[in-house]
Structure formats: structure tokens, C-alpha cells
Design an enzyme around this catalytic site. Structure first.
Site, mmCIF file in Angstrom:
data_model
loop_
_atom_site.group_PDB
_atom_site.id
_atom_site.type_symbol
_atom_site.label_atom_id
_atom_site.label_comp_id
_atom_site.label_asym_id
_atom_site.label_seq_id
_atom_site.Cartn_x
_atom_site.Cartn_y
_atom_site.Cartn_z
ATOM 1 N N ASP A 207 -7.158 2.941 -3.141
ATOM 2 C CA ASP A 207 -7.890 2.982 -1.859
ATOM 3 C C ASP A 207 -8.190 4.436 -1.507
ATOM 4 O O ASP A 207 -7.272 5.250 -1.345
ATOM 5 C CB ASP A 207 -7.033 2.338 -0.758
ATOM 6 C CG ASP A 207 -7.771 2.232 0.586
ATOM 7 O OD1 ASP A 207 -8.932 2.668 0.673
ATOM 8 O OD2 ASP A 207 -7.166 1.698 1.546
ATOM 9 N N SER B 267 0.870 -1.165 0.000
ATOM 10 C CA SER B 267 0.000 0.000 0.000
ATOM 11 C C SER B 267 0.913 1.223 0.000
ATOM 12 O O SER B 267 1.745 1.375 0.894
ATOM 13 C CB SER B 267 -0.868 -0.021 1.263
ATOM 14 O OG SER B 267 -1.625 1.159 1.359
ATOM 15 N N GLU C 250 -11.066 0.593 -3.364
ATOM 16 C CA GLU C 250 -11.372 0.270 -1.973
ATOM 17 C C GLU C 250 -12.045 1.450 -1.279
ATOM 18 O O GLU C 250 -11.559 2.585 -1.353
ATOM 19 C CB GLU C 250 -10.045 -0.091 -1.278
ATOM 20 C CG GLU C 250 -10.186 -0.644 0.124
ATOM 21 C CD GLU C 250 -8.804 -1.003 0.722
ATOM 22 O OE1 GLU C 250 -7.830 -1.158 -0.039
ATOM 23 O OE2 GLU C 250 -8.721 -1.099 1.950
ATOM 24 N N GLY D 12 -3.829 -4.042 6.168
ATOM 25 C CA GLY D 12 -2.809 -3.704 7.154
ATOM 26 C C GLY D 12 -3.118 -2.364 7.791
ATOM 27 O O GLY D 12 -3.886 -1.564 7.243
ATOM 28 N N LYS E 15 -2.951 5.025 -2.700
ATOM 29 C CA LYS E 15 -3.977 5.771 -1.993
ATOM 30 C C LYS E 15 -4.433 6.908 -2.896
ATOM 31 O O LYS E 15 -3.613 7.528 -3.590
ATOM 32 C CB LYS E 15 -3.399 6.343 -0.699
ATOM 33 C CG LYS E 15 -3.081 5.273 0.336
ATOM 34 C CD LYS E 15 -4.364 4.682 0.919
ATOM 35 C CE LYS E 15 -4.054 3.829 2.136
ATOM 36 N NZ LYS E 15 -5.300 3.292 2.733
ATOM 37 N N LYS F 74 -9.580 -7.011 8.130
ATOM 38 C CA LYS F 74 -8.578 -6.575 9.099
ATOM 39 C C LYS F 74 -8.968 -7.132 10.454
ATOM 40 O O LYS F 74 -10.104 -6.950 10.905
ATOM 41 C CB LYS F 74 -8.518 -5.039 9.169
ATOM 42 C CG LYS F 74 -7.875 -4.391 7.947
ATOM 43 C CD LYS F 74 -7.838 -2.890 8.062
ATOM 44 C CE LYS F 74 -7.219 -2.273 6.815
ATOM 45 N NZ LYS F 74 -7.466 -0.811 6.732
ATOM 46 N N ASP G 167 -13.697 -1.935 3.050
ATOM 47 C CA ASP G 167 -12.775 -2.031 4.177
ATOM 48 C C ASP G 167 -13.528 -1.523 5.417
ATOM 49 O O ASP G 167 -14.170 -2.311 6.138
ATOM 50 C CB ASP G 167 -11.506 -1.207 3.849
ATOM 51 C CG ASP G 167 -10.522 -1.066 5.002
ATOM 52 O OD1 ASP G 167 -10.818 -1.502 6.117
ATOM 53 O OD2 ASP G 167 -9.422 -0.488 4.793
ATOM 54 N N LYS H 217 -1.069 -1.068 -4.430
ATOM 55 C CA LYS H 217 -2.250 -0.270 -4.073
ATOM 56 C C LYS H 217 -1.787 1.160 -3.896
ATOM 57 O O LYS H 217 -0.807 1.415 -3.192
ATOM 58 C CB LYS H 217 -2.857 -0.834 -2.789
ATOM 59 C CG LYS H 217 -3.749 0.101 -1.989
ATOM 60 C CD LYS H 217 -4.515 -0.686 -0.941
ATOM 61 C CE LYS H 217 -4.654 0.071 0.365
ATOM 62 N NZ LYS H 217 -5.301 -0.751 1.410
HETATM 63 O O1 OSB Z 1 -7.216 1.707 4.523
HETATM 64 O O2 OSB Z 1 -5.948 0.031 4.324
HETATM 65 C C1 OSB Z 1 -6.162 1.144 4.802
HETATM 66 C C2 OSB Z 1 -3.117 2.302 6.786
HETATM 67 C C3 OSB Z 1 -3.721 2.984 7.819
HETATM 68 C C4 OSB Z 1 -5.089 3.079 7.851
HETATM 69 C C5 OSB Z 1 -5.854 2.491 6.828
HETATM 70 C C6 OSB Z 1 -5.255 1.793 5.806
HETATM 71 C C7 OSB Z 1 -3.849 1.736 5.764
HETATM 72 C C8 OSB Z 1 -3.104 1.105 4.700
HETATM 73 C C9 OSB Z 1 -1.721 0.641 5.039
HETATM 74 O O3 OSB Z 1 -3.489 1.024 3.553
HETATM 75 C C10 OSB Z 1 -1.511 -0.817 4.914
HETATM 76 C C11 OSB Z 1 -0.176 -1.173 5.500
HETATM 77 O O4 OSB Z 1 0.810 -1.043 4.789
HETATM 78 O O5 OSB Z 1 -0.128 -1.571 6.680
HETATM 79 MG MG MG Z 2 -8.356 0.588 3.169
#
Ligand code: OSB
Ligand code: MG
Length: 381
Positions: free
Chosen positions: A188, A135, A213, A290, A163, A262, A238, A161
């Protein structure tokens, strides 16, 4: 089974690189670790809440209070048959799934250790290697994003992924797709859009993303169903999916075609397995999300990802992407094929670096069996 003591520790760990989502930029993590002692052994869990109540309602300070004042008193000294029952002891607490999951995961680790078994086998996992994606947060420029993607692909990661948020979406994704026409790519949004943005989001269809996402409200399944009807790109939920019932409703309404699971968000391993099973029965693939975990939470995510419907690469990646030094030995490592080999040791399968943990602990509190049971209706009468 019975717990005699629960110890909470808050640790601070600076991230190697800031991580930016549509809701915040994180530079340092403040996380709560939970140690559960009972039956002559101890198990550990990590609470996955962020530093602010922006992803969901929980944050480092709220989980501390909920664990200390509600979760621990509900479980300490109480007899339960197995780790799968722990969630029911705290089910009267509304919300706060991440705080509840921190202790629940610790008890699963404890139970696996008492059985001399790796946690992943103990929860019913069947895979000895898991597929990894990364991510990548919002960057200061598209060039930086392209560079980071290049590096992660070279390291072997199987999907990227990115953001997104308004102002960092169609153009950025278009340039990524142009440069990398064949990679598994997804976006995402962390709830940054509204249903009235549907036409704008439809422009992402041109980039054949694996999924988008959580584009809409963190708790809005209905609008996601309306949006999915207008998009070719599959929606992955999510934030919305806090338990198996919501997963069922979201799938039934056509609000998503994929679900990110999660551990913290759904309240622990028992709940995660329920969400996993609901999805499997309905032909919906899942992957493991994550929350910028330390090695401890990361190891729990590795274990979770071994369940058989985790068929898409997750956001579980190497320790070195986040930390100069992690709190476990060995650190989580990724093969050149973009996989993590699942450890065979007991419990979560890694050693905790207790000296290092001590050195980054900013508060610690051990809770024993309460002298007075929490007041109940009989006593008040
Ligand atoms: O939406 O998946 C998410 C990190 C913090 C809060 C929300 C998210 C995330 C990530 C990071 O996408 C995933 C990771 O590398 O741990
Ligand atoms: Mg997410």
C-alpha cells in the site's frame, strides 16, 4: 425515527507501536465517538479520520466542527424512516464523509438495537466469520519488518500488507518475497508515486503481489487507469473511491481490479453497501480497510465485512495489535485460522467499557434539538 440527542466525545489512545505510512508516523490516536439517542435507546459510531489531513482532507478537529455545526443540526429532531435514509439528510455537505459516517453508523447501530438484531444481519450480511489480514507500517529496518511478518503469520493472519514509499519499496518487498515465497502479500503506497514512476513500480511485478494499493494521487482515477495498463499487478483503489459513482467510473476505466471499502471514507453503511453492490455487479472483489480504529470502529468493520462480496482478507485485525486496553468487552480477537467470529449480540455486538471511555475522554459535548432551526432561504427574505 427521530434523534433527541447526539453526544460527541474525543478520546485519546496511545498505539502500542507507532504506525508509519508514506504520509505520516502515528503514535497516539485522537478519535471522535458519536452517540445517537432516540426512541429510548442509544447507538454508537466512531469517526475514522486521522489526526492530520494527510490521508484525506479530514482530521479530528475538522470532524468535531462538521458534526457539531452541520451534521447534528441537520439530523436532530428530524423524522426519517430508517437508518438507510440518514445519509441523505447530510448529503448537502460537500466532502467530510468520515464525519457524516460517524453519525450514520451510530444510527445503524441504534436501529439494529431497536430491532434486537446484530448489526451485521441488519445491514444484510451473510457470513458469520470474516477473513483477516494485517497492515504493517514502514519499519526502521527490513529485519524488523521480516520479524513482524513472521509474528503475524504465526498468529494465523491470512495475508500481509506492507506499506511502501519511495526508498522503501522494491528492495524491501523483494526481501519479504524471498523470505516468504508463498504468502499472500500486497503493498500500500498511500499516493506516494506519480505516473512517471511506472517503470519503477513495474519492478514490483516480479514479486507477484496480490495487489498494489493506491500508488498514485489520492483523487486521480485517470492516471491509475494508465498505470494499470502497464502493470501485471492488480491495482486496488482506496483513497480515490469516495462513493459508488466513482467506483463505477474507476472500474469502467480500468483504473483498478480490486477495491478497498472503508466505512468512513465513503460516508457510512448505506454508501458502503452501494459501493459493494457496484463492485459485485461488475465482478470486482472488495475487502474492508482499516483506519487504526478503536474497538468500536473495529466492530463496525467486522459487521461490514459480512456482506457477500467481501471475498478478500481485510485490514480488520485483533484489538491487541493496537491497544494495551481497548474500549470494548470482549476485545476483538482473531482465531488461529486468521478469522474473526462475528458476534451475535444486538447492535455492533460488543459492550462498551464506559468507565474506561470516560477516563480517556478529553472533551465531550451533547447536542439537543436546536432551539432555532438553521436559517433557510424563507427566513432570510
Ligand atoms: O491506507 O489503509 C490505509 C491506516 C491509516 C490510514 C490509512 C491506512 C491505514 C492502514 C491501517 O493501512 C489499517 C489498520 O490496521 O487499521
Ligand atoms: Mg490504503
Amino acid at each position: 425515527m427521530k434523534l433527541s440527542r447526539i453526544t460527541l466525545r474525543e478520546i485519546r489512545m496511545p498505539l502500542l507501536h507507532f504506525f508509519e505510512t508514506s504520509f505520516a508516523r502515528t503514535t497516539e490516536r485522537r478519535m471522535v465517538l458519536v452517540e445517537a439517542e432516540g426512541e429510548g435507546a442509544s447507538g454508537w459510531g466512531e469517526v475514522t479520520a486521522g489526526e492530520n489531513p494527510f490521508y484525506n482532507e479530514e482530521w479530528t478537529d475538522s470532524v468535531w466542527l462538521i458534526l457539531r455545526d452541520y451534521v447534528a443540526p441537520s439530523v436532530l429532531g428530524r423524522e426519517f424512516r430508517c437508518a438507510a435514509e440518514v445519509a441523505s439528510l447530510t448529503a448537502h455537505i460537500r466532502g467530510h464523509n468520515m464525519a457524516r459516517a460517524g453519525l450514520e453508523a451510530a444510527v445503524w447501530d441504534l436501529e439494529a438495537r431497536l430491532n434486537h438484531r446484530p448489526l451485521w444481519r441488519h445491514i444484510g450480511g451473510s457470513r458469520d466469520e470474516i477473513a483477516c489480514g494485517v497492515s504493517i507500517g514502514i519499519q526502521d529496518s527490513v529485519e524488523q519488518l521480516l520479524e513482524k511478518i513472521e509474528r503475524e503469520l504465526a498468529a494465523g493472519y491470512q495475508r500481509i500488507k506492507m506499506k511502501i514509499k519511495p526508498g522503501w519499496d522494491v528492495e524491501a518487498a523483494g526481501r519479504v518475497r524471498e523470505r516468504f515465497p508463498n504468502i499472500k502479500l500486497m503493498a500500500d503506497a498511500n499516493s506516494a508515486y506519480r505516473l512517471s514512476d511506472a517503470d519503477h513500480l513495474r519492478r514490483l511485478d516480479a514479486f507477484y503481489l496480490m495487489m498494489i494499493e493506491q500508488p498514485l494521487g489520492h483523487d486521480d482515477i485517470i492516471d491509475h487507469a494508465k498505470l494499470q495498463a502497464k502493470l501485471e499487478t492488480p491495482i486496488c483503489l482506496d483513497e480515490c473511491i469516495r462513493d459508488a459513482h466513482l467506483a463505477e467510473q474507476a472500474i469502467e476505466m480500468g483504473a483498478c481490479r480490486i477495491i478497498n471499502i472503508k466505512l468512513g471514507r465513503v460516508g457510512g453503511f448505506a454508501a458502503a453497501r452501494q459501493v459493494h453492490d457496484v463492485c459485485r455487479e461488475r465482478g470486482v472483489p472488495v475487502w474492508c480497510g482499516g483506519m487504526l480504529e478503536s474497538g468500536l470502529g473495529r466492530a463496525h468493520n467486522v459487521a461490514l465485512s459480512t456482506l457477500d462480496n467481501f471475498v478478500l482478507p481485510g485490514d480488520v485485525s485483533a484489538s491487541r495489535r493496537y491497544w494495551k486496553r481497548d474500549i470494548i468487552r470482549p476485545e476483538v480477537e482473531v482465531t488461529p485460522q486468521g478469522t474473526i467470529r462475528v458476534p451475535e449480540g444486538p447492535g455492533f455486538g460488543f459492550e462498551l467499557d464506559l468507565d474506561y471511555i470516560r477516563s480517556i475522554t478529553v472533551r465531550e459535548e451533547t447536542l439537543g434539538k436546536p432551539l432555532e432551526p438553521p436559517m433557510n432561504a424563507d427566513e432570510r427574505r
